[in-house]
Write an enzyme that holds these catalytic residues in place. Structure first.
Site, mmCIF file in Angstrom:
data_model
loop_
_atom_site.group_PDB
_atom_site.id
_atom_site.type_symbol
_atom_site.label_atom_id
_atom_site.label_comp_id
_atom_site.label_asym_id
_atom_site.label_seq_id
_atom_site.Cartn_x
_atom_site.Cartn_y
_atom_site.Cartn_z
ATOM 1 N N TYR A 111 0.975 -1.258 -0.013
ATOM 2 C CA TYR A 111 -0.121 0.055 -0.063
ATOM 3 C C TYR A 111 0.740 1.409 0.042
ATOM 4 C CZ TYR A 111 -3.457 -3.318 1.151
ATOM 5 O OH TYR A 111 -4.412 -4.392 1.172
ATOM 6 N N PRO A 124 -11.103 -0.465 -2.938
ATOM 7 C CA PRO A 124 -12.425 -1.112 -3.719
ATOM 8 C C PRO A 124 -13.625 -0.266 -3.277
ATOM 9 C CG PRO A 124 -11.144 -2.275 -2.024
ATOM 10 C CD PRO A 124 -10.526 -0.975 -1.871
ATOM 11 N N HIS A 347 -7.804 1.229 0.993
ATOM 12 C CA HIS A 347 -7.449 -0.287 1.346
ATOM 13 C C HIS A 347 -6.303 -0.466 2.450
ATOM 14 C CE1 HIS A 347 -7.614 -4.339 0.951
ATOM 15 N NE2 HIS A 347 -7.859 -4.566 -0.372
ATOM 16 N N SER A 563 -11.599 -12.244 -5.097
ATOM 17 C CA SER A 563 -12.182 -12.067 -3.919
ATOM 18 C C SER A 563 -13.359 -12.317 -3.528
ATOM 19 C CB SER A 563 -11.591 -10.699 -3.433
ATOM 20 O OG SER A 563 -12.082 -10.891 -2.002
#
Length: 639
Positions: A111, A124, A347, A563
């Site tokens: 990240y 997301p 995220h 996912s």
């Protein structure tokens, strides 16, 4: 493994939803800490086991010749007293000294050091069911109720009465819940950071509300410390709405959509000014953000959900709602005038499930009838956050707009509601629903491209203290055998051939289930390999050839990044692909239907989200037909 390949990795987790069982415990001060301290530490898997499994994982995705070459490198790496053992010892030392040997490294590599924009590439979105309001009044009422629902959840976090979740009978780490409110990402030149104000002496009591690109600070607690009621919040939202009717404001939030290095430079320009700095700090400190969006252009029902998914991921571009965001904020709830709603989240602090648990709570909360009509004590005017726009900042905004609009044009996203069956069908067949869906994805991809690819599915490591994710590699030796047999002309129309295909399907789903179990127990290979690579960098030794090998690059190039994010709410999470020629696939299996969101890039001629959706639908139906047209074997397979 460089940043572009690491984006991916961080995908939101998932497991068969029947396993996540919250168990409520009464309030005990310090209960959270006591719970955390009872959790085991993430193990470092045995070296030889990981290397054997790595070679096995490579078999379906590289040629025999490449595999033989890589086996030579693995044999070299695993020699007694060799480089592998040395790095393994370094990792084991690190594991003894830290709370979690992986978590800091992971946060940085996946990240904070990742330099592409968070929009599409990392953050997301979640599409919630369309609400039935059609005007500004309905929009603000719903937003007010939503805010009250989030504050209700926040009380459980603050009081440490949040139900502990369990996976397969084991308690899970609850740390991520404590990271998602009152937190924000801060851009930096080489790497970003995350600030969390929830733990400070004076935790924030305000949220940020954005309307027509204008930001407001809204206090959501009254002077006695109790949260405002829906009625009170509604009145405050109306004040915000009525003082932000102009639509000609500079969209300062667009700056947060840019490449992280460009945004870091612009951020430093921006906060040189005292007023700007105060406004930015107010956003960063706020508990969360609510974006009151303009309606999106009317579209037909069949593409409506896909259009909303795009709104959640990027806001539709500089002409629409992208300026109505602060993408560095951990949680942004989006409510549009036309009833579309959802959220987007940064995220770095959290995976999908804690976000979805919060969502499930809010959705239940918004359905409750209102019991109390609150007394109308006059409330102060919400504070408008001012920004002084210099020519330099205006120029930064223009550049960010251009880059964002290219990204918006490039994202190809499709939401598909698969109506034919849901997770109940595979369960009746004694097959794990997640494994069934993953095998359908393998079959769809194989039919489209004539080969399988490295496939990433996130697995939760929350059984361990501060655990994040590892990778379930869905493309396996067994999945390859199944997809090859499925359409093999020599295996058509004959009962015994069908029986053989069913056996291959069952074996493939069992192998997937076994890999999943191995991953959630900390025994997968991806984070271990990454750990050894990062250990080599930390030790300043030359990079082992194993990590310079093309097979390693192929294994880390996830054309399918997937996912499962199960929710009680009929929603779906979505995210962008992690490689330029790949797909992002997220799904929420409900009892009798499955929500899918798939993404690709228009700039890649070979990928197409609607085409994948079409092939996936056919694969799921063909697999059901195969199981239904074959007599059940006497052996009942356990899933």
């Amino acid at each position: 493994m460089h940043g572009a390949m690491l984006a991916f990795i961080a995908r939101s987790m998932a497991k068969p939803s029947g396993w996540l069982k919250p168990v409520a415990l009464g309030k005990l001060p310090g209960r959270y800490l006591a719970h955390q301290e009872g959790l085991p530490h993430l193990p470092v898997p045995p070296l030889q086991q990981t290397l054997d499994r790595y070679l096995l994982a490579l078999q379906p995705i590289i040629s025999e010749e490449e595999w033989t070459h890589t086996k030579g490198l693995v044999d070299e790496f695993r020699k007694p007293g060799g480089v592998g053992e040395r790095l393994q010892k370094g990792l084991e030392r690190r594991a003894r000294k830290t709370e979690n040997w992986l978590s800091d490294w992971w946060l940085k590599t996946a990240y904070l050091e990742y330099r592409l924009p968070v929009v599409v590439h990392s953050s997301p979105g979640v599409v919630l069911p369309k609400q039935d309001f059609l005007d500004q009044q309905g929009q603000l009422r719903f937003a007010a109720k939503l805010i009250e629902g989030i504050l209700d959840f926040k009380t459980m976090i603050d009081n440490e009465t949040l139900p502990v979740e369990y996976l397969g009978g084991k308690p899970l780490c609850m740390n991520q819940y404590y990271q998602i409110l009152s937190s924000c990402r801060i851009p930096g030149q080489k790497h970003d950071s995350v600030v969390n104000y929830a733990k400070g002496k004076k935790p924030p009591s305000h949220i940020t509300v954005v309307h027509n690109f204008q930001f407001f600070e809204l206090d959501v607690y009254s002077s006695d410390g109790s949260p405002l009621t829906t009625d009170q919040i509604f009145i405050q939202l109306e004040k915000i709405w009525n003082t932000s009717l102009q639509t000609n404001k500079e969209p300062i939030g667009i700056l947060t959509t840019n490449h992280r290095n460009s945004w870091a430079k612009a951020y430093n320009h921006l906060i040189k000014d005292k007023t700007n700095k105060e406004s930015v700090r107010s956003i960063e400190k706020s508990i969360f953000t609510v974006c009151l969006d303009s309606p999106i252009p009317r579209v037909s029902d069949d593409i409506y959900k896909s259009r909303v998914a795009a709104q959640m991921l990027h806001g539709g571009g500089s002409r629409w709602n992208s300026g109505n965001r602060w993408f560095d904020k951990t949680l942004q709830f989006i409510v549009a005038e036309d009833g579309s709603c959802g959220l987007v989240y940064e995220h770095a602090p959290s995976e999908g499930p804690p976000i979805v648990a919060l969502l499930d709570h809010i959705v239940e909360y918004t359905k409750k009838p209102q019991l109390v009509r609150s007394p109308m004590i006059p409330l102060p005017m919400p504070k408008k956050l001012r920004f002084n726009i210099t020519p330099e900042i205006k120029n930064d905004i223009e550049k960010a707009k251009q880059n964002l609009n290219i990204m918006v044009q490039d994202l190809d996203i499709k939401v598909m509601v698969f109506h034919h069956f849901g997770k109940n069908f595979p369960k009746l067949e004694k097959i794990s629903p997640d494994a069934f869906i993953q095998m359908a994805l393998q079959l769809a991809y194989y039919r489209m491209y004539g080969q399988v690819c490295a496939t990433y599915e996130s697995a939760s490591l929350r059984m361990f203290r501060l655990g994040r994710t590892d990778t379930i590699r869905s493309a396996s030796v067994d999945s390859l055998k199944f997809v090859q047999a499925m359409d093999n002309p020599s295996k058509q129309l004959c009962k015994s051939k069908n029986q053989e295909k069913v056996e291959l399907l069952r074996r493939a789903t069992q192998a997937h289930r076994a890999y999943t179990d191995m991953a959630i127990k900390g025994n997968a290979i991806d984070r271990h390999l990454l750990g050894m690579k990062l250990q080599a960098i930390e030790d300043l030794v030359s990079m082992p050839e194993l990590f310079m090998d093309t097979a390693y690059a192929v294994a880390m190039h996830f054309n399918l990044s997937t996912s499962q994010v199960p929710a009680k709410t009929d929603c779906v999470m979505c995210f962008g692909p992690v490689v330029p020629d790949g797909y992002g696939v997220c799904y929420n299996p409900m009892d009798d239907h499955i929500n899918f969101a798939m993404s690709a890039y228009n700039s890649c001629a070979e990928t197409n989200a609607a085409r994948l959706a079409h092939y996936l639908e056919k694969a799921l139906l063909d697999m059901r037909l195969l199981l239904q047209s074959t007599p059940k074997s006497k052996l009942l397979h356990r899933w």
